[in-house]
Design a protein around this motif. Structure first.
Motif, PDB file in Angstrom:
ATOM      1  N   GLU A 147      -3.891   6.467  10.890  1.00  0.00           N
ATOM      2  CA  GLU A 147      -5.341   6.425  10.747  1.00  0.00           C
ATOM      3  C   GLU A 147      -5.845   7.032   9.441  1.00  0.00           C
ATOM      4  O   GLU A 147      -7.049   7.002   9.193  1.00  0.00           O
ATOM      5  CB  GLU A 147      -5.995   7.156  11.925  1.00  0.00           C
ATOM      6  N   THR A 148      -4.965   7.588   8.614  1.00  0.00           N
ATOM      7  CA  THR A 148      -5.371   8.208   7.351  1.00  0.00           C
ATOM      8  C   THR A 148      -5.112   7.236   6.205  1.00  0.00           C
ATOM      9  O   THR A 148      -3.970   6.843   5.956  1.00  0.00           O
ATOM     10  CB  THR A 148      -4.597   9.513   7.116  1.00  0.00           C
ATOM     11  N   ILE A 149      -6.158   6.854   5.494  1.00  0.00           N
ATOM     12  CA  ILE A 149      -6.055   5.785   4.499  1.00  0.00           C
ATOM     13  C   ILE A 149      -5.154   6.177   3.332  1.00  0.00           C
ATOM     14  O   ILE A 149      -4.436   5.334   2.782  1.00  0.00           O
ATOM     15  CB  ILE A 149      -7.465   5.370   4.017  1.00  0.00           C
ATOM     16  N   VAL A 150      -5.160   7.459   2.948  1.00  0.00           N
ATOM     17  CA  VAL A 150      -4.331   7.891   1.819  1.00  0.00           C
ATOM     18  C   VAL A 150      -2.849   7.761   2.150  1.00  0.00           C
ATOM     19  O   VAL A 150      -2.036   7.371   1.311  1.00  0.00           O
ATOM     20  CB  VAL A 150      -4.688   9.334   1.412  1.00  0.00           C
ATOM     21  N   PHE A 151      -2.478   8.074   3.381  1.00  0.00           N
ATOM     22  CA  PHE A 151      -1.088   7.903   3.804  1.00  0.00           C
ATOM     23  C   PHE A 151      -0.693   6.432   3.763  1.00  0.00           C
ATOM     24  O   PHE A 151       0.420   6.077   3.354  1.00  0.00           O
ATOM     25  CB  PHE A 151      -0.892   8.444   5.218  1.00  0.00           C
ATOM     26  N   ASN A 152      -1.601   5.554   4.178  1.00  0.00           N
ATOM     27  CA  ASN A 152      -1.297   4.127   4.227  1.00  0.00           C
ATOM     28  C   ASN A 152      -1.104   3.531   2.835  1.00  0.00           C
ATOM     29  O   ASN A 152      -0.190   2.741   2.605  1.00  0.00           O
ATOM     30  CB  ASN A 152      -2.411   3.382   4.969  1.00  0.00           C
ATOM     31  N   THR A 153      -1.977   3.911   1.903  1.00  0.00           N
ATOM     32  CA  THR A 153      -1.810   3.399   0.544  1.00  0.00           C
ATOM     33  C   THR A 153      -0.532   3.949  -0.096  1.00  0.00           C
ATOM     34  O   THR A 153       0.120   3.259  -0.876  1.00  0.00           O
ATOM     35  CB  THR A 153      -3.029   3.776  -0.310  1.00  0.00           C
ATOM     36  N   ALA A 154      -0.152   5.187   0.262  1.00  0.00           N
ATOM     37  CA  ALA A 154       1.085   5.752  -0.272  1.00  0.00           C
ATOM     38  C   ALA A 154       2.303   5.007   0.250  1.00  0.00           C
ATOM     39  O   ALA A 154       3.296   4.828  -0.473  1.00  0.00           O
ATOM     40  CB  ALA A 154       1.180   7.237   0.084  1.00  0.00           C
TER      41      ALA A 154
END
Length: 453
Positions: A147-154
């Motif tokens: 649910e955390t967008i920064v983790f997903n883009t990483a």
């Protein structure tokens, strides 16, 4: 959006304005921390729960050792020499300052320095990047979006180490200011589609993305209620999203949503799954063909069976054994419709059943609703067999929305066939074909359009 003024060099004015706009005194989680830095009064503002305590402790410890003689004249010089952190910015407009504070960053005001220091030492509560339950693969990576967008883009950046990979961050929603990341390969994406998409997102005027990704999808393209086929492809797998980026597609990530929205798309993209890429070509083609045939059967098996039961003279001799032999107490069409509803009821019950009770309740449901419903005369065994195949075969589709779209097509086929016999079946087939062929995606292309990126 309300009009906010700019920050000044007066700490008293700045802190008074922050307390006027933000509920610092009323809300326990918005914290104001006053301290002295280099002989000057200073104030930190942050949201409790979003700040890394260890990082802030080190930053404050280093600032408390600053003497009055060490204080530079400008805020820029102070940021370069006395804030030992990676992500630091200086903002003047209070609209950006408030957005950053509520997003989890730490705001620092120092008397005599115009503007606000934004220190991005935030951390969001997040679960581990485990493989998603719905989108599993027999081979390949075992991580999934969270649910955390920064983790997903990483997770996507880890797979594509190319300078052409662009991740453009935007905010949508007057109240929520939800982060939306538009990801694309600059040298492969369709520039016209990208321009159209960015313009649509920037023009969205909505109070909040209440349902995150689904609300954004509704804003980008209004759904026609009479056509249930999905307009976007969704995935919770970062490897699938990375492959789509390399194919020239656009991936949209929404904060608080553990899945990626992919476009442009067609029905051929929606029926794909990760296993198609991880197996040899022959195996992948076989899986696609078998999945397509099963999807075809889930739509037409029970309507065809009903049509032949209404016209038993059409049934070839070799297949007479499939005909209903027992007494029919409930009309076949009502049996099929009741079972369609009952299967969804069992699915919803399984979703809300605690894990420790799921196995015994499944056994009870299988015995009572299966065996005894047939022996009591409510349902015929042939109808139960056909619906059992349909209910299990629905799970071969990786896309949940597509599975329900096929279900609605099957229901209208059943109803039209029961009312108009063979003419209703032909009419229902035309509705199914028309719903697929005339379904338009965000690009304006047909649902059957094959992208050449």
């Amino acid at each position: 959006m309300p009009e906010y003024r700019n920050a000044t060099a007066s700490l008293k004015e700045n802190t008074a304005y922050v307390n006027e706009i933000l509920p610092v005194q009323e809300s326990f989680d918005i914290v104001q921390r006053n301290m002295m830095i280099g002989g000057r009064e200073a104030a930190f503002f942050f949201v409790d729960g979003f700040t890394k305590d260890e990082s802030m402790l080190k930053i404050m410890d280093s600032m408390m050792s600053i003497t009055e003689e060490d204080m530079p004249k400008s805020a820029t010089a102070f940021s370069k020499s006395h804030i030992p952190y990676v992500e630091v910015d200086i903002l003047v407009g209070f609209d950006q300052i408030f957005h950053n504070i509520l997003s989890g960053t730490t705001a620092l005001f120092i008397d005599g320095y115009e503007g606000c220091f934004i220190i991005d030492c935030r951390t969001y509560p997040a679960r581990s990047v485990d493989e998603p339950d719905k989108d599993k693969a027999l081979r390949g990576s075992r991580d999934g979006f969270v649910e955390t967008i920064v983790f997903n883009t990483a997770l996507m950046r880890r797979r594509i180490r190319d300078p052409h990979l662009i991740m453009k961050m935007m905010q949508v929603g007057e109240s929520t200011g939800t982060d939306v990341a538009v990801c694309y390969m600059e040298d492969r994406v369709d520039p016209e589609l990208l321009k159209k998409l960015l313009r649509k997102i920037s023009q969205i005027r909505i109070d909040a993305l209440r349902m995150n990704q689904q609300s954004l999808a509704e804003c980008l393209m209004k759904r026609k209620w009479y056509n249930p086929f999905p307009k976007f492809k969704y995935t919770e797998r970062p490897d699938t999203a990375a492959v789509c980026l390399l194919e020239g597609k656009i991936v949209i990530m929404v904060d608080n949503s553990p899945s990626a929205m992919i476009l442009p798309t067609s029905i051929f993209d929606i029926v794909e799954e990760a296993n198609d890429y991880y197996f040899p070509t022959l195996t992948g083609v076989y899986l696609k063909i078998s999945r397509g045939l099963i999807a075809f059967m889930t739509v037409f098996l029970t309507p065809l069976y009903l049509l032949f039961m209404q016209n038993p003279q059409w049934l070839p001799e070799k297949f007479e054994f499939v005909a209903v032999r027992d007494m029919v107490n409930v009309p076949l069409i009502w049996q099929l419709l009741i079972l369609e509803l009952a299967i969804d009821g069992l699915r919803l019950a399984a979703m809300n059943t605690p894990n420790m009770l799921s196995t015994p309740l499944s056994v009870i449901a299988g015995l009572v609703l299966g065996e005894f419903s047939v022996s009591s005369g409510w349902f015929n065994s042939e109808i139960m067999l056909a619906m059992a195949f349909v209910s299990v075969a629905n799970y071969t589709q990786p896309n949940f929305e597509l599975g329900y779209a096929l279900k609605f097509m099957r229901l209208q086929l059943l109803i039209l066939t029961a009312i108009l016999n063979w003419a209703g079946f032909v009419l229902g087939v035309l509705v199914v074909v028309g719903s697929i062929c005339f379904n338009k995606t965000l690009t304006g292309h047909s649902y059957l359009h094959i992208s050449r990126n």
